[in-house]
Motif scaffolding. Structure first.
Motif, PDB file in Angstrom:
ATOM      1  N   VAL A  60       0.838  -1.198   0.000  1.00 19.84           N
ATOM      2  CA  VAL A  60       0.000   0.000   0.000  1.00 19.84           C
ATOM      3  C   VAL A  60       0.874   1.248   0.000  1.00 19.84           C
ATOM      4  O   VAL A  60       0.615   2.204  -0.736  1.00 19.84           O
ATOM      5  CB  VAL A  60      -0.938   0.005   1.226  1.00 19.84           C
ATOM      6  N   ARG A  61       1.949   1.252   0.804  1.00 20.97           N
ATOM      7  CA  ARG A  61       2.844   2.412   0.857  1.00 20.97           C
ATOM      8  C   ARG A  61       3.528   2.631  -0.491  1.00 20.97           C
ATOM      9  O   ARG A  61       3.693   3.771  -0.931  1.00 20.97           O
ATOM     10  CB  ARG A  61       3.901   2.226   1.942  1.00 20.97           C
ATOM     11  N   ARG A  62       3.910   1.575  -1.166  1.00 21.13           N
ATOM     12  CA  ARG A  62       4.613   1.726  -2.441  1.00 21.13           C
ATOM     13  C   ARG A  62       3.688   2.189  -3.556  1.00 21.13           C
ATOM     14  O   ARG A  62       4.120   2.817  -4.515  1.00 21.13           O
ATOM     15  CB  ARG A  62       5.310   0.418  -2.820  1.00 21.13           C
ATOM     16  N   GLU A  63       2.389   1.893  -3.426  1.00 20.82           N
ATOM     17  CA  GLU A  63       1.445   2.344  -4.434  1.00 20.82           C
ATOM     18  C   GLU A  63       1.290   3.860  -4.415  1.00 20.82           C
ATOM     19  O   GLU A  63       0.918   4.469  -5.419  1.00 20.82           O
ATOM     20  CB  GLU A  63       0.081   1.666  -4.223  1.00 20.82           C
ATOM     21  N   THR A  64       1.554   4.487  -3.271  1.00 21.97           N
ATOM     22  CA  THR A  64       1.430   5.940  -3.158  1.00 21.97           C
ATOM     23  C   THR A  64       2.795   6.631  -3.151  1.00 21.97           C
ATOM     24  O   THR A  64       2.873   7.825  -2.884  1.00 21.97           O
ATOM     25  CB  THR A  64       0.667   6.313  -1.874  1.00 21.97           C
ATOM     26  N   TYR A  65       3.848   5.889  -3.445  1.00 26.33           N
ATOM     27  CA  TYR A  65       5.199   6.441  -3.435  1.00 26.33           C
ATOM     28  C   TYR A  65       5.349   7.450  -4.569  1.00 26.33           C
ATOM     29  O   TYR A  65       4.845   7.246  -5.681  1.00 26.33           O
ATOM     30  CB  TYR A  65       6.222   5.309  -3.606  1.00 26.33           C
ATOM     31  N   VAL A  66       6.045   8.558  -4.309  1.00 28.95           N
ATOM     32  CA  VAL A  66       6.236   9.605  -5.312  1.00 28.95           C
ATOM     33  C   VAL A  66       7.383   9.217  -6.248  1.00 28.95           C
ATOM     34  O   VAL A  66       8.527   9.072  -5.818  1.00 28.95           O
ATOM     35  CB  VAL A  66       6.552  10.957  -4.644  1.00 28.95           C
TER      36      VAL A  66
ATOM     37  N   ARG B  75       9.620   9.949 -13.692  1.00 28.57           N
ATOM     38  CA  ARG B  75       9.437   8.589 -14.205  1.00 28.57           C
ATOM     39  C   ARG B  75      10.680   8.184 -14.998  1.00 28.57           C
ATOM     40  O   ARG B  75      11.473   9.044 -15.383  1.00 28.57           O
ATOM     41  CB  ARG B  75       8.185   8.510 -15.088  1.00 28.57           C
ATOM     42  N   ALA B  76      10.807   6.896 -15.249  1.00 29.50           N
ATOM     43  CA  ALA B  76      11.993   6.400 -15.946  1.00 29.50           C
ATOM     44  C   ALA B  76      12.095   7.004 -17.347  1.00 29.50           C
ATOM     45  O   ALA B  76      11.089   7.248 -18.018  1.00 29.50           O
ATOM     46  CB  ALA B  76      11.947   4.879 -16.028  1.00 29.50           C
ATOM     47  N   VAL B  77      13.330   7.257 -17.783  1.00 26.45           N
ATOM     48  CA  VAL B  77      13.616   7.757 -19.121  1.00 26.45           C
ATOM     49  C   VAL B  77      14.380   6.673 -19.871  1.00 26.45           C
ATOM     50  O   VAL B  77      15.322   6.080 -19.321  1.00 26.45           O
ATOM     51  CB  VAL B  77      14.456   9.054 -19.062  1.00 26.45           C
TER      52      VAL B  77
ATOM     53  N   ASP C  50      15.137   7.967  -8.044  1.00 29.85           N
ATOM     54  CA  ASP C  50      14.300   7.847  -6.850  1.00 29.85           C
ATOM     55  C   ASP C  50      14.638   8.975  -5.881  1.00 29.85           C
ATOM     56  O   ASP C  50      15.664   8.937  -5.194  1.00 29.85           O
ATOM     57  CB  ASP C  50      14.524   6.486  -6.188  1.00 29.85           C
ATOM     58  N   GLY C  51      13.762   9.980  -5.849  1.00 32.96           N
ATOM     59  CA  GLY C  51      13.902  11.064  -4.879  1.00 32.96           C
ATOM     60  C   GLY C  51      12.856  10.995  -3.795  1.00 32.96           C
ATOM     61  O   GLY C  51      12.923  11.737  -2.808  1.00 32.96           O
ATOM     62  N   GLY C  52      11.867  10.107  -3.975  1.00 31.30           N
ATOM     63  CA  GLY C  52      10.832   9.926  -2.968  1.00 31.30           C
ATOM     64  C   GLY C  52      10.012  11.170  -2.687  1.00 31.30           C
ATOM     65  O   GLY C  52       9.362  11.266  -1.644  1.00 31.30           O
TER      66      GLY C  52
END
Length: 310
Positions: A76-82, A224-226, A214-216
């Protein structure tokens, strides 16, 4: 077996247990907590008079199941991760050797490999790790996850399809020669990126190279990934220009057993970690961790690249 002897034997398994726990969670702190919880469970079992015939198997099973439970609650926490979620980097260098378990982990789990595992369910991840990364036989895997051997074979087949070709040779611990070649490529790469040499970067990057940041939501990072040669090269040149303006220097290091670097500010505080995934003489992924929550285990964390508090 007397308690003291059990304790001594258990400590000898700590590097393996830490590696399993870290492979499950991607977090250094959570892995340490899980290993400690497994040791506490062992103490309680001994006091209750439980007969333990295979201590290594008992502890590996405890760590695996604790890891599965942790991942279920962490979903659940990872689903809302920035932004992108990347593992906490395990860094080994001359001035940052880390505990003994880091050395064993370094040849097991690259950052890029752990990113692939995010596509798996907790049980799939456990089966895949134990079988593919640690070489456990199906009876041991089945005992660890509480499933039948037949079920574990099905789970592994499903996990391989979701991850892609399982454990390609480039994903395995590199030989001494390949490691030296990778280190040399990394040095040229960092020099080219720092010097803004676009042509040199394009020669070193794989056609399908990808950059993960990953800056969180707390530090400067891409959202997002490039992917793609020119896009990643431009991103790298711009990023290194920005870190230079902030007074951030690069220190080569081994990150999860692969070439990488630690970014430090003028006071020597950690501002980020870069990890490279190298295959067939080219860099196929660059992974950047700047989230301060994932750098604290490496020492004092810099504030020069943090975003303003909202």
């Amino acid at each position: 077996m007397p308690g003291a002897a059990v304790a001594r034997e258990a400590v000898g398994y700590r590097p393996l247990l830490f590696s399993i726990a870290y492979g499950m969670t991607g977090s250094v702190g959570d892995a340490e907590d899980i290993v400690q919880d497994a040791f506490l469970a062992l103490t309680r079992a001994e006091r209750a008079g439980t007969a333990i015939t295979d201590l290594k198997a008992y502890l590996a099973t405890a760590v695996t199941r604790l890891g599965i439970n942790h991942l279920r609650s962490a979903r659940v926490r990872r689903e809302t991760y920035v932004g992108d979620w990347l593992p906490e980097p395990v860094v080994v260098s001359a001035d940052r050797p880390g505990p003994a378990e880091y050395a064993e982990l370094a040849d097991s789990l690259s950052m890029a490999f752990l990113v692939l595992l995010e596509a798996l369910s907790p049980t799939e991840r456990a089966v895949f790790l134990l079988r593919e990364a640690f070489g456990y036989g199906y009876p041991d895997v089945a005992r660890a996850v509480g499933k039948s051997e037949a079920n574990c074979r099905q789970i592994l087949a499903r996990a391989r399809k979701r991850v892609g070709p399982a454990r390609q040779p480039a994903d395995r611990p590199p030989s001494a020669a390949r490691r030296a070649a990778g280190d040399a490529l990394a040095r040229r790469f960092f020099q080219a990126a720092a010097g803004g040499d676009m042509d040199a970067l394009l020669d070193m990057l794989a056609p399908d190279v990808v950059f993960h940041g990953d800056g969180g939501g707390r530090a400067r990072a891409i959202g997002r990934a490039v992917s793609g040669l020119r896009g990643v090269a431009q991103l790298l040149v711009g990023g290194f220009r920005r870190t230079g303006r902030l007074g951030i220097a690069l220190r080569p290091a081994t990150v999860n057993g692969r070439p990488g670097a630690v970014l430090c500010d003028e006071r020597g505080r950690v501002a980020g970690v870069l990890a490279l995934d190298i295959a067939d003489g080219a860099i196929r992924a660059v992974l950047s961790v700047s989230n301060p929550d994932k750098l604290g285990h490496l020492g004092a964390v810099s504030d020069v690249a943090l975003l303003p508090e909202r």
